[in-house]
Design a protein around this motif. Structure first.
Motif, short mmCIF file in Angstrom:
data_model
loop_
_atom_site.label_atom_id
_atom_site.label_comp_id
_atom_site.label_asym_id
_atom_site.label_seq_id
_atom_site.Cartn_x
_atom_site.Cartn_y
_atom_site.Cartn_z
N GLN A 18 52.15 -17.88 39.98
CA GLN A 18 50.71 -17.77 39.76
C GLN A 18 50.15 -16.48 40.33
O GLN A 18 49.31 -15.82 39.70
CB GLN A 18 49.99 -18.98 40.38
CG GLN A 18 50.11 -20.26 39.57
CD GLN A 18 49.33 -20.19 38.28
OE1 GLN A 18 48.22 -19.67 38.24
NE2 GLN A 18 49.90 -20.73 37.21
N VAL A 19 50.60 -16.10 41.52
CA VAL A 19 50.11 -14.86 42.14
C VAL A 19 50.51 -13.66 41.28
O VAL A 19 49.68 -12.78 40.98
CB VAL A 19 50.67 -14.71 43.56
CG1 VAL A 19 50.39 -13.32 44.12
CG2 VAL A 19 50.06 -15.76 44.48
N ALA A 20 51.78 -13.61 40.86
CA ALA A 20 52.24 -12.49 40.04
C ALA A 20 51.52 -12.45 38.70
O ALA A 20 51.11 -11.38 38.22
CB ALA A 20 53.76 -12.59 39.83
N ASP B 90 47.56 -9.97 35.14
CA ASP B 90 46.44 -10.14 34.23
C ASP B 90 45.25 -9.31 34.66
O ASP B 90 44.56 -8.70 33.84
CB ASP B 90 46.06 -11.63 34.17
CG ASP B 90 44.94 -11.89 33.17
OD1 ASP B 90 45.16 -11.65 31.96
OD2 ASP B 90 43.86 -12.32 33.60
N TRP B 91 45.01 -9.26 35.97
CA TRP B 91 43.90 -8.44 36.48
C TRP B 91 44.16 -6.96 36.24
O TRP B 91 43.26 -6.20 35.88
CB TRP B 91 43.73 -8.71 37.96
CG TRP B 91 42.79 -7.75 38.64
CD1 TRP B 91 41.43 -7.77 38.61
CD2 TRP B 91 43.15 -6.63 39.43
NE1 TRP B 91 40.92 -6.73 39.34
CE2 TRP B 91 41.96 -6.01 39.86
CE3 TRP B 91 44.37 -6.09 39.84
CZ2 TRP B 91 41.95 -4.88 40.66
CZ3 TRP B 91 44.37 -4.96 40.64
CH2 TRP B 91 43.18 -4.37 41.03
#
Length: 331
Positions: free
Chosen positions: A138-140, A145-146
């Motif tokens: 999720q972090v990656a 995406d950001w």
């Protein structure tokens, strides 16, 4: 049963967690290779020693602590590991735990069916491995995406730099032009330069020259001081030697303290002093009138950010919050 083996097993878990904390310091080397493998090996060794210690002792498997200790080790690794690494170390840890449960005889303890026994033993480790893998993914994914959400507009750094310099120059010289223009307009209207006008021009030029020299000697902290209720003690203008990351981290902390201290807050005080080795010692005093919990919640994120940019940062609590840190000579 060799219950004394629980002590070295517990020591292995503690050593693994401490080692992760030490090896993941912000300014340390990359957390990879043996640095990531050693904590997992210590966690697996803890499970093995504990299993041997309880073998044949009739331990109720639902009370076994070693698998929970290994789960804590995996959870500590999650923020610093990729998804692939978490899946790998999680799978290895689960296999080691299952092997220990079966081979040491823990699977025969109690009245649980074989499958339930294995699940009881490996359950905490499996949950930690799955949760850590999902967290890393999720972090990656969110960061990728950001990063993809970029503006199509491209501005060169030189244009931005000149625009910023022009804005600062206009702000600094606004009151200078306000005082000089009436005198010049008077000369234009009179059509002649009298001795009185010469005297006024000489006095005004000396006044403006002294003011502009004084402004040119201000550091970036001096310029921000009035808006932040900040008192700056920096006779050598060492604030201008700070790097952009150090300036951003310090400014965030000062703004948070200035905005959150209340209307009766005393001015903040920062002092910069040169050291014999070329470094800069910085002392920051924040008289923040807030409850301790609220103050920590307000300032802690900025404190952690500043900690990654400076050396030897220390926080002294109490009614008057004090911070000390050092800027390396190359700053």
């Amino acid at each position: 049963p060799r219950h004394w083996l629980q002590w070295p097993a517990l020591a292995c878990v503690l050593a693994a967690c401490i080692l992760i904390s030490v090896l993941t310091r912000p300014r340390g080397p990359e957390f990879a290779g043996w640095r990531a493998a050693v904590p997992v090996v210590l966690g697996g060794l803890s499970v093995l020693l504990s299993g041997i210690g309880y073998s044949g002792g009739g331990l109720r498997l639902e009370l076994w602590w070693a698998s929970i200790g290994l789960a804590f080790v995996l959870a500590s690794l999650a923020p610093y590991s990729s998804t692939i690494r978490m899946i790998t170390v999680g799978a290895v840890s689960c296999l080691v735990t299952v092997a220990v449960v079966i081979l040491t005889g823990l699977s025969g303890a109690g009245h649980w069916p074989p499958v339930s026994t294995v699940l009881l033993g490996v359950g905490p480790v499996l949950i930690a491995a799955v949760a850590g893998s999902v967290f890393s993914y999720q972090v990656a994914w969110r960061i990728a995406d950001w990063a993809s959400m970029r503006s199509d507009t491209r501005l060169s750094s030189s244009v931005l730099g000149e625009t910023a310099k022009l804005r600062i120059l206009r702000s600094e010289l606004a009151d200078v032009s306000d005082r000089a223009l009436p005198l010049l307009q008077g000369v234009v209207e009179a059509g002649i330069v009298t001795d009185e006008i010469r005297a006024q021009a000489a006095a005004l030029s000396e006044e403006l020259r002294a003011e502009l020299v004084e402004r040119s000697n201000r550091s970036w902290l001096d310029r921000l001081a009035p808006g932040l209720k900040l008192t700056v003690v920096d006779s050598e203008h060492r604030a201008d030697r700070m790097t952009p990351p150090q300036r951003s981290a310090l400014l965030g902390l000062l703004r948070a303290a200035s905005d959150g201290g209340g209307q009766e807050q005393s001015p903040l005080l920062i002092e910069l002093r040169g050291e014999p080795d070329g470094s800069t010692a910085v002392a920051l005093s924040l008289d923040v009138q807030l409850p301790e919990g609220r103050r920590i919640t307000l300032l802690s994120p900025h404190y952690l950010t500043l900690k990654t940019a400076v050396d030897e940062l220390q926080w002294e609590g109490g009614r008057q919050l004090r911070m000390h840190f050092r800027l390396p000579p190359e700053s």
